[in-house]
Motif scaffolding. Sequence first.
Motif: not given
Length: 103
Positions: A1, A3, A24, A26, A35, A74, A78, A94, A98-99
């Motif tokens: 993922m 960040d 992405a 959200y 998401l 999560f 993912l 992400v 949405a984290a």
Amino acid sequence: MTDAADGDAASDDPDTAEANDVTARYYETDEERVLTFERENGATAAVAQNVEGYAMLKVRPTAEGDELERYYGFDMALDHAAELLGVSPSDLPVPERAADMGM
């Protein structure tokens, strides 16, 4: 993922992140936190959770599509979304808001 704090997915919008040809987004509806992911080649995937944020995550081919699977974590959601997109889970950006999805 990926960040937003990691650099290549940085965005001024906490609801959007881009990296590795994946965008992405959200957003929230009256019922769900959603998401969505879209690749430049047109592949899509979505992860949804109830708006209260305590239920299992639902993976769908699109935001409005039929549920394919449910996950508590999560990371697992993912992983499935990345599989639908044909990318590595570590390639998924992400958005900031949405984290905290997942149980």
